[in-house]
Write a protein that holds these residues in place. Structure first.
Motif, PDB file in Angstrom:
ATOM      1  N   UNK A  47     -14.247  19.905-116.742  1.00 18.95           N
ATOM      2  CA  UNK A  47     -14.376  21.045-115.818  1.00 18.95           C
ATOM      3  C   UNK A  47     -15.567  20.929-114.876  1.00 18.95           C
ATOM      4  N   UNK A  48     -16.545  20.100-115.249  1.00 22.38           N
ATOM      5  CA  UNK A  48     -17.726  19.924-114.391  1.00 22.38           C
ATOM      6  C   UNK A  48     -17.391  18.972-113.246  1.00 22.38           C
ATOM      7  N   UNK A  49     -16.527  17.997-113.539  1.00 19.68           N
ATOM      8  CA  UNK A  49     -16.252  16.954-112.542  1.00 19.68           C
ATOM      9  C   UNK A  49     -15.053  17.295-111.650  1.00 19.68           C
ATOM     10  N   UNK A  50     -14.971  18.512-111.234  1.00 16.45           N
ATOM     11  CA  UNK A  50     -13.902  18.889-110.304  1.00 16.45           C
ATOM     12  C   UNK A  50     -14.465  18.746-108.891  1.00 16.45           C
ATOM     13  N   UNK A  51     -13.768  17.985-108.011  1.00 12.58           N
ATOM     14  CA  UNK A  51     -14.282  17.801-106.656  1.00 12.58           C
ATOM     15  C   UNK A  51     -14.614  19.142-105.997  1.00 12.58           C
ATOM     16  N   UNK A  52     -15.752  19.170-105.338  1.00 12.95           N
ATOM     17  CA  UNK A  52     -16.336  20.332-104.636  1.00 12.95           C
ATOM     18  C   UNK A  52     -17.370  21.064-105.493  1.00 12.95           C
ATOM     19  N   UNK A  53     -17.405  20.804-106.802  1.00 13.81           N
ATOM     20  CA  UNK A  53     -18.444  21.423-107.651  1.00 13.81           C
ATOM     21  C   UNK A  53     -19.830  20.870-107.301  1.00 13.81           C
ATOM     22  N   UNK A  54     -20.842  21.718-107.416  1.00 11.73           N
ATOM     23  CA  UNK A  54     -22.221  21.260-107.224  1.00 11.73           C
ATOM     24  C   UNK A  54     -22.814  20.982-108.601  1.00 11.73           C
ATOM     25  N   UNK A  55     -23.380  19.796-108.775  1.00  9.34           N
ATOM     26  CA  UNK A  55     -23.918  19.428-110.086  1.00  9.34           C
ATOM     27  C   UNK A  55     -25.365  18.935-109.965  1.00  9.34           C
ATOM     28  N   UNK A  56     -26.103  19.083-111.055  1.00  6.52           N
ATOM     29  CA  UNK A  56     -27.420  18.445-111.153  1.00  6.52           C
ATOM     30  C   UNK A  56     -27.158  17.075-111.766  1.00  6.52           C
ATOM     31  N   UNK A  57     -27.625  16.023-111.101  1.00  2.00           N
ATOM     32  CA  UNK A  57     -27.236  14.675-111.533  1.00  2.00           C
ATOM     33  C   UNK A  57     -28.457  13.829-111.851  1.00  2.00           C
ATOM     34  N   UNK A  58     -28.260  12.943-112.802  1.00  3.70           N
ATOM     35  CA  UNK A  58     -29.317  11.998-113.171  1.00  3.70           C
ATOM     36  C   UNK A  58     -28.678  10.604-113.190  1.00  3.70           C
ATOM     37  N   UNK A  59     -29.053   9.778-112.205  1.00  6.51           N
ATOM     38  CA  UNK A  59     -28.527   8.413-112.145  1.00  6.51           C
ATOM     39  C   UNK A  59     -29.552   7.478-112.776  1.00  6.51           C
ATOM     40  N   UNK A  60     -29.089   6.550-113.611  1.00  2.00           N
ATOM     41  CA  UNK A  60     -29.978   5.530-114.177  1.00  2.00           C
ATOM     42  C   UNK A  60     -29.281   4.186-114.096  1.00  2.00           C
ATOM     43  N   UNK A  73     -24.778  18.010-114.904  1.00  2.00           N
ATOM     44  CA  UNK A  73     -24.810  19.379-115.434  1.00  2.00           C
ATOM     45  C   UNK A  73     -24.339  20.300-114.311  1.00  2.00           C
ATOM     46  N   UNK A  74     -23.505  21.249-114.654  1.00  2.00           N
ATOM     47  CA  UNK A  74     -22.909  22.102-113.627  1.00  2.00           C
ATOM     48  C   UNK A  74     -23.943  23.062-113.031  1.00  2.00           C
ATOM     49  N   UNK A  75     -23.971  23.134-111.703  1.00  2.00           N
ATOM     50  CA  UNK A  75     -24.826  24.116-111.028  1.00  2.00           C
ATOM     51  C   UNK A  75     -23.945  25.228-110.458  1.00  2.00           C
ATOM     52  N   UNK A  76     -22.950  24.845-109.637  1.00  2.00           N
ATOM     53  CA  UNK A  76     -22.013  25.835-109.082  1.00  2.00           C
ATOM     54  C   UNK A  76     -20.601  25.313-109.234  1.00  2.00           C
TER      55      UNK A  76
END
Lengths: 248, 215
Positions: A47-60, A73-76
């Motif tokens: 449910x977090x990875x639905x296109x158009x969602x705003x997420x807090x992301x951490x790339x490593x 992590x879901x923001x909006x």
């Protein structure tokens, strides 16, 4: 980009292996960035990875060349609007266009702000007219940011600054009503709301919005999406068809 | 140095006699299946070899039977060993209800629950502009033809609750809106056993929108 913490708009999600997903986020300072989300197909993360969602992301990533691991992590969430035919078509097209045309890891801060505002408008505007003009302007901005901008400042033939009514398909420059009179059939109509001098408060009429979509659609197809495999424009065709059905 | 080379050669020959080419091919084939890796494939092969009569031979005959008769149902798109498939042929099924799903896996998942008494239609995917999946790449025209042929009262759109799944559902709903059928869609919201605290706001919003009176 060994490590990056940012917010981003989910633009595309592709399943990878049995449990993972390769996700492309549009971020304000790094543009489109791809990452591998472990467990991206799990019940918790889907449910977090639905296109158009705003997420807090951490790339490593271990090195700049590697595909980064990504935690989100879901923001909006904009998922509540995917159940509405017109809103879902608009969210789909805006994110698809972004994912299909932008090169990775190039910053487009203006485009990010425009996309963010457009997605909010799609979800919260009281009517489609509230976001349809924003969508046309977003497409125009995207063309400009990628080097295919339209020059709508003056007439290509006479240099005239007012009464601009057409766009030349070849030069992508504005043409005044008088200069374009004899070539009307070969020119693209220029809706007044796209002119820099137009009062931003004036709400454009639907025929103008449809003409705006026709104008940007011509250049998107010719300049940005011509060589792409598959029919990216089909989502846009559906969205415009739904807008027109609403008008009938 | 010579000792090292000798020990290396011995290890190579030891590995090659551990399993014959045929067994190695079987291990590799199993390792390519979803949910299995090389290690678990090796364990499965060892099990099959140990239980030759009880496991290997029945598996072999089942695989052979399926591979000889496997076919896609020309009516609904399900994968079965007969055409039409067992679901389409079942006279106890309600022919007036049709459930549209994206993939065969969705059909099997839904049918496992034994809650839907009607028949199915498998689209073979979902619309995706990015992946170049267009309406003509799915069996949407066959669905319209099935509905147009008559005898169907209700079409249940059971697409995934993803952007692409919902886009496909809206597209089909538009194509079917002038047909004399009742169009319904699966509910979205709180999952059974779900705790509010762990739900994302998108799911919660859907659940709130779809709330209904109690009693």
């Amino acid at each position: 980009m060994p490590q990056l913490s940012t917010q981003g708009i989910v633009c595309s999600v592709r399943h990878h292996g049995e449990h993972g997903a390769i996700v492309r986020l549009f971020t304000p300072d790094d543009g489109l960035v791809a990452g591998y989300v472990r467990g991206g197909r799990s019940r918790r993360i889907r449910p977090i990875l639905i296109p158009s969602n705003l997420v807090a992301a951490e790339f490593r990533a271990r090195t700049a060349d590697h595909l980064a691991g990504l935690t989100v992590e879901l923001v909006t969430s904009r998922a509540p609007w995917i159940g509405e035919p017109l809103a879902s078509a608009a969210l789909d097209w805006a994110t698809t266009l972004t994912a299909a045309t932008l090169p990775e890891e190039n910053a487009y801060p203006r485009l990010y702000s425009a996309l963010s505002a457009l997605l909010d408008a799609i979800c919260h505007a009281p009517s489609a007219r509230g976001w349809a003009t924003a969508m046309v302007r977003f497409e125009l901005l995207l063309l400009a940011e990628l080097g295919f901008g339209l020059d709508l400042s003056c007439c290509a033939a006479t240099g005239q600054l007012d009464d601009l009514a057409y766009v030349s398909p070849r030069s992508a420059r504005a043409v005044s009503r008088g200069a374009g009179q004899g070539y009307k059939a070969r020119l693209l109509p220029l809706p007044p709301f796209l002119l820099p001098s137009t009062d931003a408060q004036r709400r454009p009429e639907w025929p103008d919005i449809v003409a705006g979509f026709a104008l940007t659609g011509y250049y998107l197809e010719r300049s940005l999406l011509a060589d792409r495999r598959g029919d990216v424009m089909s989502g846009r065709t559906q969205m415009i068809a739904r807008l027109q059905r609403m008008l009938e | 140095m010579a000792l090292l080379v000798l020990s290396f050669n011995l290890r190579i020959s030891y590995l090659s006699i551990m399993a014959s080419q045929e067994i190695e091919a079987l291990t590799q084939a199993l390792a390519r299946l979803p949910g299995l890796g090389p290690r678990s494939a090796r364990r499965a092969v060892l099990h099959l070899m140990k239980k030759r009569e009880g496991s290997l031979l029945p598996l072999l005959s089942a695989l052979k039977a399926v591979s000889e008769t496997l076919t896609t149902c020309s009516t609904c798109g399900n994968v079965d060993t007969t055409d039409p498939c067992a679901i389409c042929l079942d006279p106890r099924r309600d022919a007036k209800s049709l459930c549209v799903v994206e993939e065969v896996a969705d059909l099997w998942a839904l049918d496992r629950s034994r809650l839907f008494p009607g028949r199915y239609h498998v689209l073979g995917g979902r619309l995706s502009a990015l992946e170049g999946v267009r309406p003509e790449d799915l069996s949407i025209d066959q669905l319209i033809a099935r509905v147009t042929a008559g005898g169907i009262d209700e079409v249940v759109l059971a697409m995934n609750a993803t952007l692409e799944g919902q886009t496909t559902a809206h597209f089909i709903a538009e194509r079917l809106e002038d047909k004399p059928v009742r169009l319904t869609q699966l509910a979205h919201g709180m999952p059974v056993g779900g705790e509010m605290d762990y739900l994302d706001e998108g799911t919660l919003a859907q659940a709130l929108r779809a709330r209904r009176p109690i009693g």
